[in-house]
Write an enzyme that holds these catalytic residues in place. Structure first.
Site, PDB file in Angstrom:
ATOM      1  N   SER A   1       0.860  -1.187   0.000  1.00 54.70           N
ATOM      2  CA  SER A   1       0.000   0.000   0.000  1.00 54.70           C
ATOM      3  C   SER A   1       0.885   1.221   0.000  1.00 54.70           C
ATOM      4  O   SER A   1       1.693   1.417   0.915  1.00 54.70           O
ATOM      5  CB  SER A   1      -0.886   0.011   1.240  1.00 54.70           C
ATOM      6  OG  SER A   1      -1.298   1.341   1.490  1.00 54.70           O
TER       7      SER A   1
ATOM      8  N   HIS B   1      -1.375  -1.539  -4.055  1.00 55.38           N
ATOM      9  CA  HIS B   1      -2.607  -1.275  -3.304  1.00 55.38           C
ATOM     10  C   HIS B   1      -2.790   0.231  -3.104  1.00 55.38           C
ATOM     11  O   HIS B   1      -1.907   0.907  -2.572  1.00 55.38           O
ATOM     12  CB  HIS B   1      -2.500  -1.996  -1.960  1.00 55.38           C
ATOM     13  CG  HIS B   1      -3.721  -1.941  -1.101  1.00 55.38           C
ATOM     14  ND1 HIS B   1      -4.735  -2.871  -1.181  1.00 55.38           N
ATOM     15  CD2 HIS B   1      -4.087  -1.080  -0.118  1.00 55.38           C
ATOM     16  CE1 HIS B   1      -5.673  -2.591  -0.287  1.00 55.38           C
ATOM     17  NE2 HIS B   1      -5.308  -1.495   0.373  1.00 55.38           N
TER      18      HIS B   1
ATOM     19  N   ASP C   1      -4.980   3.080  -1.358  1.00 58.84           N
ATOM     20  CA  ASP C   1      -5.962   3.363  -0.304  1.00 58.84           C
ATOM     21  C   ASP C   1      -6.652   4.693  -0.572  1.00 58.84           C
ATOM     22  O   ASP C   1      -6.073   5.757  -0.366  1.00 58.84           O
ATOM     23  CB  ASP C   1      -5.263   3.386   1.060  1.00 58.84           C
ATOM     24  CG  ASP C   1      -4.968   1.978   1.559  1.00 58.84           C
ATOM     25  OD1 ASP C   1      -5.885   1.138   1.507  1.00 58.84           O
ATOM     26  OD2 ASP C   1      -3.829   1.721   2.002  1.00 58.84           O
TER      27      ASP C   1
ATOM     28  N   MET D   1      -9.452   7.304   0.358  1.00 59.78           N
ATOM     29  CA  MET D   1     -10.284   7.707   1.513  1.00 59.78           C
ATOM     30  C   MET D   1     -10.906   9.072   1.253  1.00 59.78           C
ATOM     31  O   MET D   1     -10.245   9.967   0.726  1.00 59.78           O
ATOM     32  CB  MET D   1      -9.418   7.774   2.773  1.00 59.78           C
ATOM     33  CG  MET D   1      -8.615   6.499   3.035  1.00 59.78           C
ATOM     34  SD  MET D   1      -7.746   6.592   4.595  1.00 59.78           S
ATOM     35  CE  MET D   1      -6.697   5.121   4.474  1.00 59.78           C
TER      36      MET D   1
ATOM     37  N   HIS E   1      -8.626   0.336  -3.182  1.00 55.48           N
ATOM     38  CA  HIS E   1      -9.388   0.002  -1.969  1.00 55.48           C
ATOM     39  C   HIS E   1     -10.213   1.245  -1.638  1.00 55.48           C
ATOM     40  O   HIS E   1      -9.698   2.205  -1.085  1.00 55.48           O
ATOM     41  CB  HIS E   1      -8.392  -0.367  -0.858  1.00 55.48           C
ATOM     42  CG  HIS E   1      -9.026  -0.625   0.462  1.00 55.48           C
ATOM     43  ND1 HIS E   1      -8.290  -0.772   1.615  1.00 55.48           N
ATOM     44  CD2 HIS E   1     -10.331  -0.763   0.833  1.00 55.48           C
ATOM     45  CE1 HIS E   1      -9.114  -0.989   2.635  1.00 55.48           C
ATOM     46  NE2 HIS E   1     -10.355  -0.977   2.185  1.00 55.48           N
TER      47      HIS E   1
ATOM     48  N   MET F   1     -12.362   3.341   0.304  1.00 57.96           N
ATOM     49  CA  MET F   1     -12.926   3.641   1.627  1.00 57.96           C
ATOM     50  C   MET F   1     -13.680   4.955   1.486  1.00 57.96           C
ATOM     51  O   MET F   1     -13.305   5.994   2.031  1.00 57.96           O
ATOM     52  CB  MET F   1     -11.796   3.734   2.669  1.00 57.96           C
ATOM     53  CG  MET F   1     -11.206   2.364   2.997  1.00 57.96           C
ATOM     54  SD  MET F   1      -9.608   2.485   3.813  1.00 57.96           S
ATOM     55  CE  MET F   1      -8.540   2.554   2.377  1.00 57.96           C
TER      56      MET F   1
ATOM     57  N   MET G   1     -10.188  -6.769   6.630  1.00 59.54           N
ATOM     58  CA  MET G   1      -9.444  -5.717   7.328  1.00 59.54           C
ATOM     59  C   MET G   1      -9.013  -6.231   8.696  1.00 59.54           C
ATOM     60  O   MET G   1      -9.822  -6.764   9.449  1.00 59.54           O
ATOM     61  CB  MET G   1     -10.308  -4.465   7.532  1.00 59.54           C
ATOM     62  CG  MET G   1     -10.608  -3.641   6.293  1.00 59.54           C
ATOM     63  SD  MET G   1      -9.175  -3.005   5.398  1.00 59.54           S
ATOM     64  CE  MET G   1      -8.340  -2.033   6.639  1.00 59.54           C
TER      65      MET G   1
ATOM     66  N   PHE H   1      -6.002   4.600   8.584  1.00 58.89           N
ATOM     67  CA  PHE H   1      -4.600   4.986   8.779  1.00 58.89           C
ATOM     68  C   PHE H   1      -3.670   3.783   8.659  1.00 58.89           C
ATOM     69  O   PHE H   1      -4.054   2.671   9.033  1.00 58.89           O
ATOM     70  CB  PHE H   1      -4.411   5.623  10.162  1.00 58.89           C
ATOM     71  CG  PHE H   1      -5.269   6.842  10.348  1.00 58.89           C
ATOM     72  CD1 PHE H   1      -4.818   8.092   9.926  1.00 58.89           C
ATOM     73  CD2 PHE H   1      -6.539   6.731  10.889  1.00 58.89           C
ATOM     74  CE1 PHE H   1      -5.633   9.220  10.067  1.00 58.89           C
ATOM     75  CE2 PHE H   1      -7.362   7.855  11.032  1.00 58.89           C
ATOM     76  CZ  PHE H   1      -6.901   9.096  10.622  1.00 58.89           C
TER      77      PHE H   1
ATOM     78  N   ASP I   1      -5.465  -7.009   5.229  1.00 60.01           N
ATOM     79  CA  ASP I   1      -4.982  -5.626   5.156  1.00 60.01           C
ATOM     80  C   ASP I   1      -5.004  -4.967   6.530  1.00 60.01           C
ATOM     81  O   ASP I   1      -6.064  -4.815   7.140  1.00 60.01           O
ATOM     82  CB  ASP I   1      -5.884  -4.851   4.176  1.00 60.01           C
ATOM     83  CG  ASP I   1      -5.427  -3.416   3.950  1.00 60.01           C
ATOM     84  OD1 ASP I   1      -4.333  -3.049   4.415  1.00 60.01           O
ATOM     85  OD2 ASP I   1      -6.173  -2.667   3.285  1.00 60.01           O
ATOM     86  N   GLY I   2      -3.822  -4.565   7.000  1.00 61.50           N
ATOM     87  CA  GLY I   2      -3.727  -3.795   8.245  1.00 61.50           C
ATOM     88  C   GLY I   2      -2.849  -4.469   9.280  1.00 61.50           C
ATOM     89  O   GLY I   2      -3.126  -5.579   9.715  1.00 61.50           O
ATOM     90  N   GLY I   3      -1.768  -3.812   9.636  1.00 64.29           N
ATOM     91  CA  GLY I   3      -0.890  -4.335  10.684  1.00 64.29           C
ATOM     92  C   GLY I   3      -0.122  -5.584  10.287  1.00 64.29           C
ATOM     93  O   GLY I   3       0.391  -6.294  11.152  1.00 64.29           O
TER      94      GLY I   3
HETATM   95  C1  DX5 Z   1      -5.927   1.198   6.234  1.00 68.26           C
HETATM   96  C2  DX5 Z   1      -5.523   0.828   4.835  1.00 68.26           C
HETATM   97  C3  DX5 Z   1      -4.365  -0.121   4.808  1.00 68.26           C
HETATM   98  C4  DX5 Z   1      -3.117   0.496   5.394  1.00 68.26           C
HETATM   99  C5  DX5 Z   1      -2.179  -0.568   5.879  1.00 68.26           C
HETATM  100  O1  DX5 Z   1      -7.070   1.978   6.195  1.00 68.26           O
HETATM  101  O2  DX5 Z   1      -6.581   0.193   4.174  1.00 68.26           O
HETATM  102  O3  DX5 Z   1      -4.135  -0.570   3.487  1.00 68.26           O
HETATM  103  O4  DX5 Z   1      -2.472   1.305   4.476  1.00 68.26           O
HETATM  104  O5  DX5 Z   1      -1.139   0.021   6.590  1.00 68.26           O
HETATM  105  P1  DX5 Z   1      -0.160  -0.849   7.528  1.00 68.26           P
HETATM  106  O6  DX5 Z   1       0.361  -1.979   6.712  1.00 68.26           O
HETATM  107  O7  DX5 Z   1       0.885   0.118   7.952  1.00 68.26           O
HETATM  108  O8  DX5 Z   1      -1.023  -1.327   8.679  1.00 68.26           O
HETATM  109 ZN    ZN Z   2      -6.095  -0.804   2.217  1.00 65.79          ZN
END
Ligand code: DX5
Ligand code: ZN
Length: 214
Positions: free
Chosen positions: A7, A32, A34, A36, A65, A67, A136, A142, A174-176
């Site tokens: 991402s 990827h 993101d 928003m 993605h 959002m 997710m 973020f 996706d995430g962490g």
């Molecule tokens: C969060 C995004 C993720 C994010 C992942 O809203 O959808 O794609 O960028 O970031 P990391 O890998 O740092 O958790």
């Molecule tokens: Zn994402």
């Protein structure tokens, strides 16, 4: 082998092309994006203009993605800007089935996304209409948050269902996602890992190679 979708949210936006080419060199499979809107999530990122300009940097597929509250209104712009995959959240307030159908008609692959608090049951009925299920593992908005451990059970359940029904749906997480937890996420059943901070902090190529060697 697991696929990696960096991402660019954690990339250096003053040299996006460079960062994306580095991802490609390191063996990334997808890029990827993101997107928003400040309404669906409490953050704003970038729109189709940026997507169109970075389309020249790589041949890798782009996944958007979304959002955003109204993917029905804006998905087309992201397709025209060069997105190959459109990911839509289950939690939007408009009829998801209509949105999935509409996006499919643009000639791209489609995915459905669920937030940590949304149970898997809410998307089961749509899995025969998508190529991707994105789970997710943080609350969207973020980069740099910690992986929510209860996601592992959701991934396992999704894997089991998809395999049992013989569906052709790839599971993305996706995430962490970090090097230290990637193995258990893969073992739970993920096909594709999305990562922002774990890719762009430090050496991008090495970080991606490290993921791919797991
Ligand atoms: C969060 C995004 C993720 C994010 C992942 O809203 O959808 O794609 O960028 O970031 P990391 O890998 O740092 O958790
Ligand atoms: Zn994402």
């Amino acid at each position: 082998m697991v696929k990696i979708s960096p991402s660019i949210l954690s990339a250096d936006f003053s040299r996006l092309c460079d960062e994306i080419r580095r991802c490609e060199k390191g063996g990334a499979d997808i890029i990827h994006l993101d997107i928003m809107d400040g309404h669906f999530v409490p953050n704003i990122t970038f729109g189709p203009v940026v997507v169109k300009s970075i389309r020249k940097c790589t041949k890798l597929p782009f996944e958007a993605h979304l959002m955003i509250e109204r993917p029905d209104k804006y998905a087309k712009n992201f397709v025209e800007a060069g997105s190959d995959i459109i990911l839509v959240h289950r939690e939007i307030k408009i009829a998801i089935e209509d949105v999935l159908r509409k996006v499919r008609n643009y000639g791209v692959d489609v995915g459905i996304v669920i937030n940590p608090e949304t149970p898997l049951e809410k998307v089961i009925g749509y899995l025969d209409k998508v190529e991707y299920l994105l789970i997710m593992s943080v609350h969207p908005g973020f980069a740099g948050q910690s992986f929510i451990e209860s996601t592992l059970e959701k991934i396992r359940k999704a894997r089991e269902y998809i395999d049992r029904e013989g569906l052709n749906v790839k599971i993305e997480v996706d995430g962490g996602v970090k090097h230290h937890n990637a193995k258990k996420i893969i073992e739970a059943g993920a096909d594709i890992l999305v990562a922002a901070s774990a890719v762009f902090r430090g050496n991008v190529e090495d970080n991606i190679r490290k993921f791919k060697s797991l």
